[in-house]
Design a protein around this motif. Structure first.
Motif, PDB file in Angstrom:
ATOM      1  N   PRO A 321       0.831  -1.218   0.000  1.00 21.26           N
ATOM      2  CA  PRO A 321       0.000   0.000   0.000  1.00 21.26           C
ATOM      3  C   PRO A 321       0.860   1.259   0.000  1.00 21.26           C
ATOM      4  O   PRO A 321       1.959   1.266   0.553  1.00 21.26           O
ATOM      5  CB  PRO A 321      -0.811  -0.113   1.295  1.00 21.26           C
ATOM      6  CG  PRO A 321      -0.133  -1.135   2.121  1.00 21.26           C
ATOM      7  CD  PRO A 321       0.655  -2.020   1.220  1.00 21.26           C
ATOM      8  N   LYS A 326      -6.472   6.112   1.886  1.00 26.54           N
ATOM      9  CA  LYS A 326      -6.523   6.915   0.659  1.00 26.54           C
ATOM     10  C   LYS A 326      -7.810   7.718   0.645  1.00 26.54           C
ATOM     11  O   LYS A 326      -8.813   7.284   1.211  1.00 26.54           O
ATOM     12  CB  LYS A 326      -6.546   6.008  -0.570  1.00 26.54           C
ATOM     13  CG  LYS A 326      -5.261   5.299  -0.838  1.00 26.54           C
ATOM     14  CD  LYS A 326      -5.403   4.370  -2.025  1.00 26.54           C
ATOM     15  CE  LYS A 326      -4.166   3.500  -2.122  1.00 26.54           C
ATOM     16  NZ  LYS A 326      -4.318   2.404  -3.047  1.00 26.54           N
ATOM     17  N   SER A 595       4.885   0.987   5.446  1.00 25.27           N
ATOM     18  CA  SER A 595       3.719   0.436   4.745  1.00 25.27           C
ATOM     19  C   SER A 595       3.963  -1.004   4.307  1.00 25.27           C
ATOM     20  O   SER A 595       3.042  -1.757   4.072  1.00 25.27           O
ATOM     21  CB  SER A 595       3.352   1.301   3.541  1.00 25.27           C
ATOM     22  OG  SER A 595       4.344   1.215   2.566  1.00 25.27           O
TER      23      SER A 595
END
Ligand SMILES: Cc1cc2nc3c(=O)[nH]c(=O)nc-3n(C[C@H](O)[C@H](O)[C@H](O)COP(=O)(O)O)c2cc1C
Length: 598
Positions: A321, A326, A595
């Protein structure tokens, strides 16, 4: 859908900057959630690209200029280019053997000098990896994919690959020769079909939307355009030509690359070739193919106007990711979706629709076709005795100026930059798949703050008459900085160039997709302006702007035109260090940080 260009106009209107929109914006940057600039696949294997490769060594002006410099300067007599490095590029130019001897090291060089990492900076204990081409906010939303045949027998197998600049590697997404497949999405474009390598550039939307929200759809094309300026110049230096295709079936190209729906999208295909080997262009029947090319006819399951679309399996490669979360910006995807081409006949129609001639008088906004000019200054281009660096050196030197010193730039330097960024008569002469006849889409206007031999004020670069047309005084000293969102950098620039278009006229012909086109062409020209500034020893930086205020200021000349990009150029108070040929080998942990563990 594409023909109803009100969608593009609405998007443009909605995403304009104004003093009010900036004042009332409640957007803030969530640094904890800053998207990672690298796309890294979880399960797919990568192949390291060679870290030793040729450096493009053509004289930078020759490599960048839209047309042969002898044409630009035919009033100047002899032009003496002083290359420091010995260049073998000229002798190779457009040579059939060039394409046959294309090696992985050539591809490595093209990828490095187009979108590789040229600088590593540590700031506040965060690592920043700056690249060969500029990118708004240093967020790097543009990804590059390679669709190739076998390269030099065992150098690289045919396939579809993703280029990772962090590890300087290619990740295989599909194995096998997909060039015909890719070509079938562009109405069997023969250049793409036979090119040893096509690069497909995509935009990873969230990366840039994190900072710029809905307006970032414009940046897809700005950030890609500046990359393409590098690509065109580097390929030219290597004796290769480039065909740029904006007419393709969007969903099919996205599927070929295994892109996530409404996260990443293909925006341009760049096919590399040598001119004596291939003739590019749209071909939709066997008789128009030429060069013995056969229309694609294997595994097709959709027929349209004689074109057969080659279907591929759906892929869903897992990627790390980009950030913790998002935000979805519907205006971006509406602008994108309403400009998609759905099938081959739409592609053919779109490209051939653009095949029209429009003369310069009908291009004028002014009802009486009379452009208003207060004074004309003759353009002084002169490359004689200039020591022009190689394109490789210029790309390494380029970086966005963070300060300008308000120093004077000579008129000759300004003219050299402007004339080399555009072709004869103000046409950009870009190798696009569409053909706009006499129409040059982008006009260059500028504010001169400190150009030797020019009074301060607003100007139009009149490439047809070879003059700089003085339009008006500026209302106050730092006006150019104000137009660029009140950024002092652009008040300190010696000149700020504004790239402007007659948006409605273009959209009427090209539909919503015309919006992609005008932003992309502006991005490419901005990229050339960047490179040319460094070629001639000064600095540059792209800028955003208050849309309507720029339009109003220059509308005196030829009616209102829409502002696409601004770019400040000027002298620098500091000596910036050149970037280096730095093919890094970052690990997944270095590229993805936390991430990776999500
Ligand atoms: C189209 C465009 C617009 C830009 N706008 C701005 C701007 O408004 N202000 C600014 O300081 N820098 C601007 N930049 C510069 C970027 O921030 C810069 O390219 C980025 O930080 C990467 O650094 P580099 O260009 O030195 O490699 C712009 C760049 C581009 C290509």
């Amino acid at each position: 859908m594409n023909n109803d260009y009100t969608h593009a106009l609405d998007y443009h209107e909605k995403t304009k900057h104004s003093q009010i929109s900036i004042l009332y914006s409640r957007h803030y940057l969530d640094w904890e959630n800053r998207p990672n600039p690298f796309k890294v696949y979880v399960d797919l294997k990568s192949i390291l690209l060679p870290d030793s490769f040729p450096v493009p060594s053509m004289n930078a002006v020759k490599a960048i200029a839209a047309v042969n410099n002898n044409n630009i300067n035919n009033k100047e007599g002899d032009i003496k280019f002083l290359d420091k490095d010995t260049s073998i590029d000229d002798s190779n130019y457009a040579d059939i053997n060039r394409i046959k001897s294309f090696r992985l090291t050539d591809l490595a060089s093209i990828l490095f000098f187009t979108c590789g990492i040229t600088r590593h900076i540590k700031f506040n204990s965060t690592d920043y990896y700056m690249r060969a081409a500029s990118a708004t906010g240093a967020l790097y939303p543009i990804e590059a994919y390679v669709v190739n045949g076998d390269i030099n027998k065992n150098d690289l197998d045919a396939g579809v690959y993703h280029f990772n600049p962090g590890s300087f590697s290619l990740t295989a997404i599909r194995k096998g020769d997909y060039r015909k497949v890719l070509a079938s999405y562009s109405a069997n474009n023969s250049t793409t079909m036979h090119s040893p390598v096509s690069l497909v550039f995509t935009s990873n939307s969230w990366r840039n939307a994190w900072k710029y929200q809905s307006r970032s759809y414009r940046h897809w094309f700005w950030d890609c355009g500046v990359i393409l300026a590098n690509l065109l110049a580097v390929c030219k230096s290597f004796g290769l030509q480039t065909k740029l295709l904006m007419g393709f079936i969007d969903d099919e190209v996205n599927k070929l690359l295994g892109l996530e729906y409404h996260e990443e999208a293909a925006i341009i295909v760049a096919s590399l070739y040598a001119s004596s080997y291939l003739k590019g262009g749209v071909t939709n029947s066997k008789s128009t193919m030429g060069n013995g090319c056969e229309p694609t006819n294997e595994h097709g399951n959709e027929k349209s106007d004689g074109n057969i679309i080659q279907q591929v399996d759906n892929l869903k490669p897992k990627v790390y990711p980009l950030s913790l979360s998002k935000v979805f910006y519907p205006d971006i995807w509406k602008a994108y979706d309403t400009s998609k081409l759905q099938n081959s006949s739409q592609v053919v129609n779109w490209i051939s629709k653009t095949n029209f001639i429009i003369d310069s008088s009908s291009k004028s906004n002014n009802s009486n076709n009379k452009k208003r000019v207060l004074k004309k200054y003759p353009i002084e281009t002169n490359f004689t005795d200039l020591e022009i660096p190689t394109i490789g050196k210029v790309i390494l030197k380029r970086g966005s100026s963070r300060r300008f010193s308000r120093g004077a730039v000579s008129l000759k330097t300004l003219c050299n930059i402007l004339t080399s960024s555009m072709g004869v008569e103000g046409k950009a002469n870009l190798p696009m798949d569409y053909n706009l006849g006499q129409l040059g889409l982008v006009d260059l206007y500028f504010i001169a703050n400190n150009i030797d031999g020019l009074q301060k004020g607003g100007y139009y670069f009149n490439a047809t008459e070879n003059t700089l047309d003085f339009l008006s005084d500026i209302p106050y000293a730092d006006f150019s900085g104000h137009l660029c969102l009140d950024q002092p950098l652009f008040a300190d620039a010696s000149a700020v160039i504004f790239l402007m278009v007659e948006l409605k006229k273009i959209l009427r012909v090209l539909g919503n997709r015309g919006y992609r086109v005008v932003q992309m062409e502006s991005g490419i020209i901005a990229g050339k302006l960047y490179l040319l500034s460094y070629t001639f020893g000064i600095g540059a930086s792209g800028s955003t702007f208050y849309d309507d205020e720029v339009t109003d200021f220059f509308s005196y000349h030829d009616g209102p035109k829409s502002t696409m990009i601004a770019i400040g150029i000027g002298t620098s108070p500091y000596q910036s260090k050149s970037g280096t040929v730095l093919p890094l080998r970052l690990t997944n942990e270095q590229m993805c940080g936390e991430s990776k563990t999500l």
